[in-house]
Every structure is written in C-alpha cells, then in structure tokens.
Design a protein around this motif. Structure first.
Motif, PDB file in Angstrom:
ATOM      1  N   PRO A   1      62.633   7.916  29.962  1.00 32.33           N
ATOM      2  CA  PRO A   1      62.049   8.867  30.916  1.00 32.33           C
ATOM      3  C   PRO A   1      63.039   9.966  31.293  1.00 32.33           C
ATOM      4  O   PRO A   1      64.256   9.736  31.359  1.00 32.33           O
ATOM      5  N   GLY A   2      62.497  11.155  31.553  1.00 31.17           N
ATOM      6  CA  GLY A   2      63.362  12.293  31.844  1.00 31.17           C
ATOM      7  C   GLY A   2      64.252  12.086  33.053  1.00 31.17           C
ATOM      8  O   GLY A   2      65.427  12.471  33.043  1.00 31.17           O
ATOM      9  N   ASN A   3      63.711  11.442  34.111  1.00 35.17           N
ATOM     10  CA  ASN A   3      64.534  11.237  35.304  1.00 35.17           C
ATOM     11  C   ASN A   3      65.685  10.270  35.037  1.00 35.17           C
ATOM     12  O   ASN A   3      66.765  10.384  35.622  1.00 35.17           O
ATOM     13  N   GLU A   4      65.477   9.304  34.104  1.00 35.11           N
ATOM     14  CA  GLU A   4      66.566   8.397  33.763  1.00 35.11           C
ATOM     15  C   GLU A   4      67.630   9.100  32.925  1.00 35.11           C
ATOM     16  O   GLU A   4      68.817   8.791  33.038  1.00 35.11           O
ATOM     17  N   VAL A   5      67.195  10.046  32.099  1.00 30.59           N
ATOM     18  CA  VAL A   5      68.161  10.797  31.293  1.00 30.59           C
ATOM     19  C   VAL A   5      69.104  11.577  32.183  1.00 30.59           C
ATOM     20  O   VAL A   5      70.329  11.513  32.034  1.00 30.59           O
ATOM     21  N   TRP A   6      68.524  12.365  33.138  1.00 30.30           N
ATOM     22  CA  TRP A   6      69.440  13.174  33.957  1.00 30.30           C
ATOM     23  C   TRP A   6      70.257  12.319  34.909  1.00 30.30           C
ATOM     24  O   TRP A   6      71.383  12.665  35.269  1.00 30.30           O
ATOM     25  N   ALA A   7      69.694  11.151  35.318  1.00 24.14           N
ATOM     26  CA  ALA A   7      70.483  10.253  36.164  1.00 24.14           C
ATOM     27  C   ALA A   7      71.677   9.696  35.397  1.00 24.14           C
ATOM     28  O   ALA A   7      72.793   9.611  35.918  1.00 24.14           O
ATOM     29  N   LEU A   8      71.444   9.313  34.137  1.00 21.15           N
ATOM     30  CA  LEU A   8      72.541   8.797  33.313  1.00 21.15           C
ATOM     31  C   LEU A   8      73.567   9.885  33.047  1.00 21.15           C
ATOM     32  O   LEU A   8      74.787   9.639  33.134  1.00 21.15           O
TER      33      LEU A   8
ATOM     34  N   LEU B   1      64.719  17.234  40.226  1.00 21.81           N
ATOM     35  CA  LEU B   1      64.575  17.285  41.679  1.00 21.81           C
ATOM     36  C   LEU B   1      65.880  17.569  42.418  1.00 21.81           C
ATOM     37  O   LEU B   1      65.871  18.327  43.388  1.00 21.81           O
ATOM     38  N   PRO B   2      67.044  16.993  42.014  1.00 23.95           N
ATOM     39  CA  PRO B   2      68.276  17.314  42.751  1.00 23.95           C
ATOM     40  C   PRO B   2      68.564  18.816  42.796  1.00 23.95           C
ATOM     41  O   PRO B   2      68.944  19.347  43.843  1.00 23.95           O
ATOM     42  N   LEU B   3      68.382  19.510  41.666  1.00 23.67           N
ATOM     43  CA  LEU B   3      68.642  20.950  41.656  1.00 23.67           C
ATOM     44  C   LEU B   3      67.568  21.700  42.432  1.00 23.67           C
ATOM     45  O   LEU B   3      67.864  22.681  43.123  1.00 23.67           O
ATOM     46  N   VAL B   4      66.317  21.245  42.340  1.00 25.22           N
ATOM     47  CA  VAL B   4      65.237  21.859  43.121  1.00 25.22           C
ATOM     48  C   VAL B   4      65.564  21.780  44.606  1.00 25.22           C
ATOM     49  O   VAL B   4      65.420  22.768  45.351  1.00 25.22           O
ATOM     50  N   LEU B   5      66.012  20.618  45.063  1.00 24.62           N
ATOM     51  CA  LEU B   5      66.316  20.446  46.484  1.00 24.62           C
ATOM     52  C   LEU B   5      67.522  21.276  46.902  1.00 24.62           C
ATOM     53  O   LEU B   5      67.561  21.808  48.018  1.00 24.62           O
ATOM     54  N   ARG B   6      68.503  21.400  46.024  1.00 24.94           N
ATOM     55  CA  ARG B   6      69.667  22.229  46.358  1.00 24.94           C
ATOM     56  C   ARG B   6      69.259  23.688  46.537  1.00 24.94           C
ATOM     57  O   ARG B   6      69.653  24.348  47.509  1.00 24.94           O
ATOM     58  N   ARG B   7      68.476  24.192  45.598  1.00 25.43           N
ATOM     59  CA  ARG B   7      68.056  25.596  45.684  1.00 25.43           C
ATOM     60  C   ARG B   7      67.123  25.817  46.864  1.00 25.43           C
ATOM     61  O   ARG B   7      67.178  26.863  47.521  1.00 25.43           O
ATOM     62  N   THR B   8      66.263  24.839  47.136  1.00 23.70           N
ATOM     63  CA  THR B   8      65.383  24.950  48.301  1.00 23.70           C
ATOM     64  C   THR B   8      66.205  24.970  49.587  1.00 23.70           C
ATOM     65  O   THR B   8      65.903  25.728  50.517  1.00 23.70           O
ATOM     66  N   THR B   9      67.239  24.146  49.627  1.00 19.28           N
ATOM     67  CA  THR B   9      68.117  24.123  50.807  1.00 19.28           C
ATOM     68  C   THR B   9      68.782  25.478  51.017  1.00 19.28           C
ATOM     69  O   THR B   9      68.892  25.965  52.152  1.00 19.28           O
TER      70      THR B   9
ATOM     71  N   THR C   1      57.884  21.956  52.046  1.00 26.64           N
ATOM     72  CA  THR C   1      57.602  20.714  51.319  1.00 26.64           C
ATOM     73  C   THR C   1      56.224  20.778  50.658  1.00 26.64           C
ATOM     74  O   THR C   1      56.030  20.227  49.570  1.00 26.64           O
ATOM     75  N   GLY C   2      55.276  21.466  51.304  1.00 21.20           N
ATOM     76  CA  GLY C   2      53.959  21.622  50.701  1.00 21.20           C
ATOM     77  C   GLY C   2      54.024  22.411  49.401  1.00 21.20           C
ATOM     78  O   GLY C   2      53.340  22.076  48.423  1.00 21.20           O
ATOM     79  N   THR C   3      54.850  23.446  49.383  1.00 18.48           N
ATOM     80  CA  THR C   3      55.018  24.234  48.152  1.00 18.48           C
ATOM     81  C   THR C   3      55.595  23.385  47.031  1.00 18.48           C
ATOM     82  O   THR C   3      55.131  23.444  45.880  1.00 18.48           O
ATOM     83  N   LEU C   4      56.592  22.561  47.348  1.00 16.92           N
ATOM     84  CA  LEU C   4      57.185  21.694  46.332  1.00 16.92           C
ATOM     85  C   LEU C   4      56.199  20.618  45.890  1.00 16.92           C
ATOM     86  O   LEU C   4      56.134  20.269  44.700  1.00 16.92           O
ATOM     87  N   ALA C   5      55.436  20.067  46.841  1.00 16.99           N
ATOM     88  CA  ALA C   5      54.484  19.016  46.501  1.00 16.99           C
ATOM     89  C   ALA C   5      53.391  19.540  45.578  1.00 16.99           C
ATOM     90  O   ALA C   5      53.104  18.957  44.523  1.00 16.99           O
TER      91      ALA C   5
ATOM     92  N   THR D   1      57.655  10.985  45.203  1.00 14.07           N
ATOM     93  CA  THR D   1      56.864  10.179  44.274  1.00 14.07           C
ATOM     94  C   THR D   1      56.770  10.836  42.899  1.00 14.07           C
ATOM     95  O   THR D   1      56.816  10.158  41.869  1.00 14.07           O
ATOM     96  N   ARG D   2      56.674  12.153  42.882  1.00  4.46           N
ATOM     97  CA  ARG D   2      56.534  12.880  41.615  1.00  4.46           C
ATOM     98  C   ARG D   2      57.849  13.544  41.208  1.00  4.46           C
ATOM     99  O   ARG D   2      57.844  14.564  40.525  1.00  4.46           O
ATOM    100  N   ARG D   3      58.967  12.951  41.578  1.00  2.00           N
ATOM    101  CA  ARG D   3      60.266  13.565  41.319  1.00  2.00           C
ATOM    102  C   ARG D   3      60.535  13.746  39.828  1.00  2.00           C
ATOM    103  O   ARG D   3      61.249  14.667  39.424  1.00  2.00           O
ATOM    104  N   GLY D   4      59.962  12.883  38.984  1.00  2.00           N
ATOM    105  CA  GLY D   4      60.175  13.006  37.552  1.00  2.00           C
ATOM    106  C   GLY D   4      59.559  14.253  36.960  1.00  2.00           C
ATOM    107  O   GLY D   4      59.980  14.713  35.891  1.00  2.00           O
TER     108      GLY D   4
END
Length: 284
Positions: free
Chosen positions: A36-43, A170-178, A211-215, A272-275
């Motif tokens: 899964p893509g989220n496991e790839v970037w986590a690794l 998601l980590p980069l999305v949250l950083r840029r949103t911040t 958060t609504g925009t991201l969701a 929930t949809r972070r992947g």
C-alpha cells in the motif's frame, strides 16, 4: 502495518527501537507494487532516520534485486569521481530546504490573494456602515484557496516529483495546510483586532472549512472541493447576509458547537482516508 515493525534489543543499552520487518524490507527491495502507498512512504520515512534498516536493505538488495544493484553501482561509479570537485550548497540557501517541507512556490499567489481579500474585508467593515462584519463573514473560506494551492496537481508543475518523495501524502498535506493556516490566522487576528471581531467568532469556522476541504478533497480533489465549498458559502450565506444586513445564525456563538462537530468529523474523514493522499493523480 503493525506486523511489519518489530522491536530489536540486544538486552543491554538503551530502550529497544522499532524497525521494519525483514518481510517488508524484502518486498520493498523487490519493488513489490502490492505494498500500500501509505506503507511505502512510512517505510521510506523510517529509512531516512534508521541506519540499521538502511543497512538491512542494502544487504538484501543484491540478492532480491540484482538488476537494481547493478544499475546503482553503475551510476555511483560515474558520480563518485565528481563529488570531491562539486561545490556544496551555500549555507544561505539551506533554509529553502526546510521551507520546502512546509510550503510550495505555487502557494504564493493564493496566499497573496488571501491577504488582499482580508484587507478588502477590513476596508468594507470600516467604510460600509453595515451591521455585519465582512471579516467574520469571509473568515471561514479564507484558508480554502490556499489549501487548494498547497496540494493540487493542476497547479503544481512539480507535483509528480513531490509525490515521489518519502514524505509525500498526508504528512506533507498537513504541513502545507499548517503553513496556510499560520498566515490566515495571523491575518485574521490582526483584522479582528482592527474591526473588533474576536477570535472566538471566526476560529472554529475557519478550521472547520479547512478540514472540510481536505476531507472532500480526498474524494473529489482538493481544487474541486475548495471551489464547491466557496461557491456554497457565497450563495447560501454571504449573498443573503449582505442582502438583509444581519449576521447569520451560523456565525453567532450559539453555532460554535456545530462548527466544532464539523471540525471533528472532517478530521476523522481525513485520517480515515489518509492513504488517498499518497496516490499519484488523486488530487486535482
């Protein structure tokens, strides 16, 4: 992904550290597309800071992916003689590397637009003589366009390159949103101080719209979600409010629990949809 990380300890020394499993590293070395893509970037993010797992990956690569090892060795043999004579990055430019983890150059026009709209709202509050606050009325949607510019394939020419980095998703999305929220909240704080609008009135609606925009962005694309939310807010709230010159119920203190609930639901959907944010082409 908990089964793919274990704890290794020699029995002495500091507390045990978490490491990727042999199975996950082996699959990654083979280029297994089923990970899964989220496991790839986590690794990949874990490999950045874990010398033990990098060494394990390097030891497995010649066995499970000999063609890749041959290619890397060939590239390295050509680059190695050039490294001693290649100038290092000037110290004055290294701050740009840190900044790039939190912002993108394509965000600048959207942030400038946010500044302009905020100043225009303050101007209207000063000159219109209306009983409504335009700063309060526009505050919920001010960060939306900046968030859209922070993670949109059609707006960022380096989108595919960014998606290939270990910290993409998601980590980069949250950083840029911040980074967008820091600018917007600072602007609204000053604008509220000038016009007499307190942060308690606009902060929760502002965060809820973000958060609504991201969701919704995880489902339809961030740009479409931003455009849709701005359009709905303009048609359902802004236009009627200006017409009757009365602050809507949604922007009064009684509605703050509703905004809080929207914020929580949006955050849950994003998590929930972070992947979805690690999939190339998912965001337009």
């Amino acid at each position: 992904m908990s089964d793919d990380y274990g704890r290794e300890h020699s029995g002495t020394g500091p507390a045990p550290a978490h490491h990727a499993s042999e199975r996950l590293i082996s699959r990654y070395a083979r280029g297994d597309s089923a990970i899964p893509g989220n496991e790839v970037w986590a690794l990949e993010a874990h490999l950045e800071s874990c010398a033990v797992c990098r060494a394990r990956l390097a030891g497995l690569a010649p066995t499970v992916a000999p063609a890749v090892t041959t290619l890397v060795d060939g590239v390295w043999s050509e680059l190695a003689p050039l490294l001693p004579v290649t100038a290092s990055m000037p110290a004055r430019r290294r701050w740009a590397l840190t900044l790039s983890a939190w912002a993108s150059p394509v965000m600048v026009p959207w942030v400038c637009m946010t500044v302009f709209v905020t100043l225009f709202a303050v101007f209207l509050d000063w000159t219109s003589g209306s009983r409504i606050s335009f700063v309060l009325l526009l505050a919920p949607v001010l960060p939306v366009l900046g968030v859209a510019g922070a993670w949109a394939r059609g707006l960022d020419p380096a989108y595919e390159l960014t998606m290939a980095t270990p910290r993409a998703g998601l980590p980069l999305v949250l950083r840029r949103t911040t980074s967008v929220l820091v600018v917007v909240i600072a602007l609204l704080t000053v604008a509220g101080w000038i016009t007499g609008t307190t942060a308690a009135q606009w902060l929760l609606p502002c965060l809820a719209f973000t958060t609504g925009t991201l969701a919704f962005g995880g489902l339809f694309g961030v740009v479409r979600a931003a455009a849709g939310l701005v359009g709905v807010w303009a048609a359902v709230i802004v236009a009627p409010t200006v017409a009757v010159s009365r602050t809507p119920v949604l922007l009064q203190s009684e509605a703050l629990p509703v905004w809080g609930a929207v914020l929580v639901v949006g955050a849950v959907v994003v998590f929930t949809r972070r992947g979805a944010y690690a999939v190339v082409g998912a965001r337009r």
